[in-house]
Design an enzyme around this catalytic site. Structure first.
Site, short mmCIF file in Angstrom:
data_model
loop_
_atom_site.label_atom_id
_atom_site.label_comp_id
_atom_site.label_asym_id
_atom_site.label_seq_id
_atom_site.Cartn_x
_atom_site.Cartn_y
_atom_site.Cartn_z
CB SER A 164 -0.90 0.01 1.24
OG SER A 164 -1.58 1.25 1.36
CE1 TYR A 201 -4.26 -2.34 4.68
CE2 TYR A 201 -3.61 -0.05 4.38
CZ TYR A 201 -3.94 -1.28 3.85
OH TYR A 201 -3.95 -1.46 2.49
#
Length: 243
Positions: A126, A139
Site C-alpha cells: 500500500s 494497517y
C-alpha cells in the site's frame, strides 16, 4: 502450462487479475471459494490465519502442480481506528493475515522456485507503507512490514533469478473502501479501479519491475514525502486524514 497462484482470491483486485490474465493455470486461495467457480477450476478454501491448514494446503498444491511460476500475495485487510481504540488481539490478527501468512505462503513455494531458478513473487502492499496516516496505525505497520520483507527477500533470491515486485496502491474502488463511503467520497478523485490496478499488475508479470506505485498522483506525493518528511507530515495531517 505455467502456474499462477493468488491468495485472497475473492478480493476485487485478485478477481480482476484472474479475469485479465491469459496463458497461466490459475490457482486461487481464499477463505470462501464459492464465488470463484467461474474463474478457475483450481480452488482451495483455507483460512490464512490457520498456520497448520495453510501449510497443508500449500504442500498439496506443490505436489499436484509443481513449482509456482508467479505467486501473488494479495490477501489482506484493514480498518480505520485510532490507535488507543485498537486492541492487541485485533492488531495481532491483522499481522497474522497481512504479514505472517504472506511470509508463510512465500516460504512454502520459494524452494521450488529456487530449484527452478525462475519465478516471480508479487506482494500487494500500500502507499500507506510510505505515507502512513492517522487511524491506520496497525494497517500501515503491516504494509511497512510487507514492503520491508519484499525488499530484503529480493536481495536474497537475486542469484536464483527470482523476481520480487511490490505493488503499492492508494485508494482503490473495492469492498475495502465500500464500507467507508464518506472517506471514499472525500478521496474519490484519487481513487482507481480494481481493473486498472489488475491491468498494471498483469502487464508486469515476469518482468524485472521492482515496485509499482499507483496512481501516479500519489506516487508523486510519495516521492515528495520521502524528500521532505516534515513538510509532508503537515500536509498529510491537513489534507489526507479524512477517515
Amino acid at each position: 502450462m505455467k502456474n499462477l497462484l493468488i491468495t485472497g482470491a475473492t478480493g476485487d483486485i485478485a478477481c480482476e487479475i484472474a479475469k485479465q490474465v491469459q496463458g497461466y493455470r490459475l490457482i486461487l486461495l481464499s477463505r470462501d471459494v464459492s464465488s470463484l467457480k467461474d474463474l478457475s477450476e483450481h480452488l482451495y478454501q483455507v483460512d490464512l490465519s490457520d498456520e497448520v491448514a495453510l501449510t497443508e494446503t500449500c504442500q498439496h498444491i506443490s505436489k499436484q502442480f509443481g513449482a509456482i511460476d508467479v505467486l501473488i500475495n494479495n490477501a489482506g485487510y484493514g480498518y480505520f481506528k485510532p490507535f488507543l481504540a485498537d486492541d492487541n488481539a485485533a492488531v495481532r490478527q491483522m499481522f497474522d493475515v497481512n504479514v505472517l501468512a504472506l511470509m508463510q505462503v512465500t516460504r512454502a513455494f520459494l524452494p521450488d522456485m529456487m530449484a527452478e531458478k525462475s519465478g516471480q513473487i508479487i506482494n500487494i502492499a500500500s502507499i500507506a507503507s510510505y505515507m502512513a496516516t492517522a487511524k491506520t496505525t496497525a494497517y500501515a505497520a503491516t504494509k511497512f512490514a510487507v514492503r520491508g520483507f519484499s525488499n530484503a527477500l529480493r536481495q536474497e533470491v537475486a542469484d536464483a533469478k527470482i523476481k520480487v515486485l511490490v505493488v503499492n496502491t492508494g485508494p482503490v474502488l473495492t469492498k475495502f473502501h465500500a464500507a467507508n463511503p464518506d472517506y471514499l467520497a472525500k478521496v474519490g478523485r484519487h481513487a482507481v479501479t480494481a481493473a486498472f490496478v489488475a491491468k498494471k499488475i498483469v502487464s508486469h508479470l515476469e518482468t524485472n519491475r521492482q515496485e509499482l506505485n499507483l496512481p501516479w498522483q500519489l506516487n508523486l506525493a510519495r516521492i515528495f514525502s520521502m524528500n521532505f518528511p516534515s513538510l509532508a507530515d503537515k500536509i498529510t495531517r491537513r489534507f489526507f486524514n479524512l477517515k
